[in-house]
Enzyme design. Sequence first.
Site, mmCIF file in Angstrom:
data_model
loop_
_atom_site.group_PDB
_atom_site.id
_atom_site.type_symbol
_atom_site.label_atom_id
_atom_site.label_comp_id
_atom_site.label_asym_id
_atom_site.label_seq_id
_atom_site.Cartn_x
_atom_site.Cartn_y
_atom_site.Cartn_z
ATOM 1 N N ASP A 67 4.972 -0.636 7.964
ATOM 2 C CA ASP A 67 4.704 -2.050 7.677
ATOM 3 C C ASP A 67 5.974 -2.887 7.641
ATOM 4 O OD1 ASP A 67 5.664 -0.867 5.373
ATOM 5 O OD2 ASP A 67 3.839 -1.149 4.219
ATOM 6 N N ASN A 136 -1.994 0.223 -7.069
ATOM 7 C CA ASN A 136 -3.434 -0.042 -6.898
ATOM 8 C C ASN A 136 -4.048 0.855 -5.814
ATOM 9 O OD1 ASN A 136 -2.365 -1.121 -4.592
ATOM 10 N ND2 ASN A 136 -3.033 -3.225 -4.942
ATOM 11 N N HIS A 138 -2.786 1.383 -2.774
ATOM 12 C CA HIS A 138 -2.577 0.986 -1.375
ATOM 13 C C HIS A 138 -1.687 1.988 -0.636
ATOM 14 C CE1 HIS A 138 1.049 -1.692 -2.627
ATOM 15 N NE2 HIS A 138 1.550 -0.810 -1.803
ATOM 16 N N GLU A 143 -4.362 -2.957 1.284
ATOM 17 C CA GLU A 143 -4.732 -3.240 -0.097
ATOM 18 C C GLU A 143 -6.202 -2.875 -0.338
ATOM 19 O OE1 GLU A 143 -2.443 -3.862 -2.092
ATOM 20 O OE2 GLU A 143 -1.284 -5.677 -1.686
HETATM 21 C C1 GLP Z 1 5.170 -1.018 -0.811
HETATM 22 C C2 GLP Z 1 5.044 -0.324 0.541
HETATM 23 C C3 GLP Z 1 4.268 0.962 0.432
HETATM 24 C C4 GLP Z 1 4.791 1.783 -0.731
HETATM 25 C C5 GLP Z 1 4.565 1.018 -2.008
HETATM 26 C C6 GLP Z 1 5.009 1.762 -3.256
HETATM 27 O O1 GLP Z 1 4.138 -1.878 -1.100
HETATM 28 N N1 GLP Z 1 4.428 -1.159 1.527
HETATM 29 O O2 GLP Z 1 4.386 1.679 1.649
HETATM 30 O O3 GLP Z 1 4.126 3.023 -0.794
HETATM 31 O O4 GLP Z 1 5.328 -0.176 -1.911
HETATM 32 O O5 GLP Z 1 6.374 1.577 -3.462
HETATM 33 P P1 GLP Z 1 7.264 2.363 -4.477
HETATM 34 O O6 GLP Z 1 7.545 3.660 -3.848
HETATM 35 O O7 GLP Z 1 8.479 1.522 -4.636
HETATM 36 O O8 GLP Z 1 6.493 2.489 -5.735
#
Ligand code: GLP
Length: 243
Positions: A67, A136, A138, A143
């Site tokens: 992404d 959440n 995702h 989402e």
């Molecule tokens: C972002 C990314 C996800 C990732 C998520 C969790 O939203 N788009 O790919 O898994 O954050 O991030 P973190 O690892 O910092 O908790």
Amino acid sequence: MRIVRTTDYKDMSRKAANIISAQVILKPDSVLGLATGSTPIGTYRQLAEWCAKGDCDFSHVSTYNLDEYRGLSHDHVQSYHYFMRKNFFDHINIDLANTHVPDGANPDSDAACAEYDRIVADAGYPDLQLLGIGRNGHIGFNEPDSVFSKGTHMVNLTQSTIDANSRLFDSPDEVPRQAYTMGVQTIMYARSILVVANGKDKADAVRAMCFGPVDPQCPASILQLHTNCTVIADEAALSKCPL
Ligand code: GLP
């Protein structure tokens, strides 16, 4: 789903790096699907260390990130493209021409997403897809929703994601409200999936992903239907799982 319990973040990172390293040893021209967020940073550091020692060779690997924020160019310091260079690509022997991230700078969302779908399909889809998980549930930026998404598409980020990601920006107002993300269907096309999760903040999401109903309200729950999915999580992230 295979669940691997680790003592802490370091142990999680090392085990995840071992699996990615094995993938690249067995298939030097592997197609890797990569993720951003804080969780995989330790995995990337470990791989970079092994690469520096000559134990892991990325010279024939190609990568496709999940992404990108819409509206941020590749060199913007908050872009995921920049993140990948800073945390991984600049420290391994990969050819940058073989690394791919959706084009957040293209305001034409239909064109940007169709182009990314095309290049991921042309690559034959990832041999291994690395994923983090949002609080959440995702994955990528897919989402919670009433349906599972298919290909790459534009998303409006939820307030919970904007709040969670605002720690990486100077102020919450600076967090982009939209992103381009690979869809859930595309993620499921990967031949193997590796999810990393740590910390108690992720405990509800990890339980829903591994033990809840398969429900688009928790996008990660679809991974229960993948034939080769491994979850590597620390004690805290697994603390609400009935294990
Ligand atoms: C972002 C990314 C996800 C990732 C998520 C969790 O939203 N788009 O790919 O898994 O954050 O991030 P973190 O690892 O910092 O908790």
